[in-house]
Write a protein that holds these residues in place. Structure first.
Motif, mmCIF file in Angstrom:
data_model
loop_
_atom_site.group_PDB
_atom_site.id
_atom_site.type_symbol
_atom_site.label_atom_id
_atom_site.label_comp_id
_atom_site.label_asym_id
_atom_site.label_seq_id
_atom_site.Cartn_x
_atom_site.Cartn_y
_atom_site.Cartn_z
ATOM 1 N N THR A 74 20.687 88.803 -45.902
ATOM 2 C CA THR A 74 21.942 89.028 -46.619
ATOM 3 C C THR A 74 22.217 90.510 -46.853
ATOM 4 O O THR A 74 23.377 90.917 -46.906
ATOM 5 C CB THR A 74 21.969 88.261 -47.956
ATOM 6 N N ARG A 75 21.155 91.292 -46.962
ATOM 7 C CA ARG A 75 21.361 92.740 -47.090
ATOM 8 C C ARG A 75 22.037 93.275 -45.834
ATOM 9 O O ARG A 75 22.974 94.062 -45.907
ATOM 10 C CB ARG A 75 20.031 93.453 -47.326
ATOM 11 N N GLY A 112 26.630 95.358 -42.968
ATOM 12 C CA GLY A 112 27.578 95.190 -41.872
ATOM 13 C C GLY A 112 29.006 95.036 -42.368
ATOM 14 O O GLY A 112 29.937 95.614 -41.795
ATOM 15 N N ALA A 113 29.181 94.296 -43.437
ATOM 16 C CA ALA A 113 30.519 94.122 -44.016
ATOM 17 C C ALA A 113 31.065 95.453 -44.519
ATOM 18 O O ALA A 113 32.238 95.783 -44.277
ATOM 19 C CB ALA A 113 30.469 93.105 -45.147
ATOM 20 N N ASP A 114 30.214 96.223 -45.202
ATOM 21 C CA ASP A 114 30.652 97.531 -45.699
ATOM 22 C C ASP A 114 31.029 98.467 -44.551
ATOM 23 O O ASP A 114 32.046 99.160 -44.612
ATOM 24 C CB ASP A 114 29.564 98.180 -46.554
ATOM 25 N N GLU A 115 30.196 98.469 -43.514
ATOM 26 C CA GLU A 115 30.468 99.327 -42.358
ATOM 27 C C GLU A 115 31.759 98.904 -41.651
ATOM 28 O O GLU A 115 32.558 99.741 -41.234
ATOM 29 C CB GLU A 115 29.290 99.301 -41.375
ATOM 30 N N LEU A 147 31.984 88.125 -44.305
ATOM 31 C CA LEU A 147 30.549 88.444 -44.251
ATOM 32 C C LEU A 147 29.982 88.571 -45.665
ATOM 33 O O LEU A 147 28.881 88.068 -45.946
ATOM 34 C CB LEU A 147 30.311 89.738 -43.473
ATOM 35 N N GLN A 148 30.714 89.232 -46.543
ATOM 36 C CA GLN A 148 30.270 89.353 -47.941
ATOM 37 C C GLN A 148 30.166 87.971 -48.584
ATOM 38 O O GLN A 148 29.196 87.672 -49.276
ATOM 39 C CB GLN A 148 31.258 90.215 -48.750
ATOM 40 N N ALA A 149 31.169 87.131 -48.352
ATOM 41 C CA ALA A 149 31.165 85.783 -48.935
ATOM 42 C C ALA A 149 29.998 84.962 -48.401
ATOM 43 O O ALA A 149 29.356 84.218 -49.151
ATOM 44 C CB ALA A 149 32.490 85.083 -48.650
ATOM 45 N N ASP A 159 26.876 86.141 -50.144
ATOM 46 C CA ASP A 159 26.856 85.646 -51.527
ATOM 47 C C ASP A 159 26.504 84.161 -51.570
ATOM 48 O O ASP A 159 25.695 83.729 -52.398
ATOM 49 C CB ASP A 159 28.215 85.868 -52.200
ATOM 50 N N LEU A 160 27.108 83.380 -50.685
ATOM 51 C CA LEU A 160 26.863 81.936 -50.645
ATOM 52 C C LEU A 160 25.405 81.642 -50.289
ATOM 53 O O LEU A 160 24.763 80.801 -50.909
ATOM 54 C CB LEU A 160 27.799 81.265 -49.639
ATOM 55 N N TYR A 161 24.883 82.359 -49.315
ATOM 56 C CA TYR A 161 23.492 82.145 -48.915
ATOM 57 C C TYR A 161 22.547 82.492 -50.061
ATOM 58 O O TYR A 161 21.621 81.738 -50.368
ATOM 59 C CB TYR A 161 23.153 82.972 -47.672
ATOM 60 N N ASP A 162 22.793 83.646 -50.715
ATOM 61 C CA ASP A 162 21.925 84.036 -51.838
ATOM 62 C C ASP A 162 22.000 83.014 -52.974
ATOM 63 O O ASP A 162 20.976 82.670 -53.565
ATOM 64 C CB ASP A 162 22.309 85.422 -52.359
#
Length: 102
Positions: free
Chosen positions: A8-9, A14-17, A77-79, A82-85
């Motif tokens: 998830t990190r 990747g989402a931020d980039e 990607l962020q969602a 978050d969902l996986y975590d």
């Protein structure tokens, strides 16, 4: 059964980039589009200017669409991260309850 794990990190990075790249693309194109060429006073220059402006409009719409698409993908990607975590945390919590006998 194969264990499914997500980093998830890495998803968040990747989402931020991707989001940053989308913003950079839009910004750099806006800077480029803002610098219009100098046009002459003749009929040919007028026709070239009309064609140029139409092309810039099409490219602008295209760049904006790409930027929006990349931004939406970054949000997904962020969602997903978050969902996986959240799911992993819930599984750990349930596992602890089962092992602890509570």
């Amino acid at each position: 059964m194969t264990e499914l794990k997500f980093d998830t990190r890495a998803l968040r990075v990747g989402a931020d980039e991707l989001s940053t790249t989308a913003d950079d693309l839009r910004s750099q194109f806006a800077d480029t589009a803002a610098s219009a060429p100098a046009w002459g006073e003749d009929d040919v220059s007028a026709l070239c200017q009309m064609a140029y402006e139409a092309i810039v409009q099409v490219v602008t719409e295209s760049i904006e669409g790409v930027g929006e698409g990349w931004g939406e993908h970054a949000e997904l990607l962020q969602a997903a991260a978050d969902l996986y975590d959240a799911t992993e945390q819930q599984n750990v919590s349930l596992g602890s309850t089962m092992v602890g006998g509570e």
